[in-house]
Scaffold this motif. Structure first.
Motif: not given
Length: 248
Positions: A37-40, A98-105, A123-124, A128-129
């Protein structure tokens, strides 16, 4: 995992690692169906820390279970060690996140090296950002409680048909993710650094019009000599030289 091994894997493609593992009889180490998701612009590398989901049962998975401080999805985010990759067995289902942006943050802020699921993330676009490598199958907005219950942390799992044991080394590139058994990670990294250097040479020669016969694989002495001269002419910024010099 040794820091030098981590550094080497940062310069190696999943395809090259897959070939090295294939030589050892390991044919199913690529996690199928996942994409970044959003290649770094850099590889994801780290030991596996796992989370396993099972099919949800309605009486156990109402929205208020998230209030429980021992809910295993939340515990996994809060206990995944720094530098590790959180790998989720979501039963290859992207119908629920599986999860969303808050948990991944939160995982990012705690120093996680990345996150992988064979399901989907909600919240993909926001994920990505974020400055953390993340891999999934596709965006998914419904809460994970719709289909899944987080049931176990840091035990062997299957993710995208690949076996993942805690501590195995996860490497993700712009294509997908591969699982390297921890006990052979150092030797695979060493072999793949050599393979990558040679593949760089081959790509350059083929781009100049050379035939692959006798070159890839290398079966002619003149090609081996040409490779050695090519490598010797590289400056110290080339990753192969930099890593070798650092090891001295």
């Amino acid at each position: 995992m040794k820091e030098r091994t981590r550094e080497k894997f940062m310069h190696i493609s999943v395809a090259t690692i897959a070939t090295a593992l294939f030589k050892r009889g390991l044919r199913h180490q690529v996690i199928q169906g996942v994409r970044p998701i959003g290649w770094k612009g850099r590889n994801m590398v780290g030991p596996a820390f796992t989370l396993r989901y099972m099919p949800a049962r309605e009486d156990r998975n109402q929205i208020d279970v998230f209030r429980n401080p021992e809910h295993l999805q939340r515990v996994a985010i809060e206990t995944c060690p720094e530098g590790h990759v959180l790998v989720m067995d979501s039963r290859k289902q992207a119908e629920a996140a599986s999860a969303g942006d808050i948990l991944i943050t939160r995982l990012m802020k705690r120093g996680g090296a990345g996150v992988v699921t064979d399901g989907g993330f909600r919240d993909a676009a926001t994920i990505a950002g974020l400055d953390i490598p993340a891999y999934h199958t596709r965006p998914s907005s419904p809460t994970n409680l719709t289909n899944n219950e987080a049931i176990a942390i840091n035990e062997p799992i299957g993710c995208g048909d690949a076996p993942v044991f805690p501590g195995d080394v996860l490497v993700g590139d712009a294509d997908n993710v591969i699982v390297v058994p921890s006990e052979i990670a150092d030797e695979i990294a060493d072999e793949c650094i050599e393979m990558t250097a040679f593949e760089d040479f081959v790509a350059e020669r083929v781009g100049q019009g050379a035939t692959i016969i006798g070159l890839y694989p290398c079966t002619r002495d003149e090609n081996r000599s040409a490779y050695e001269a090519w490598l010797a002419a590289k400056d110290s910024s080339y990753f192969y030289h930099r890593i070798k010099q650092d090891e001295r």
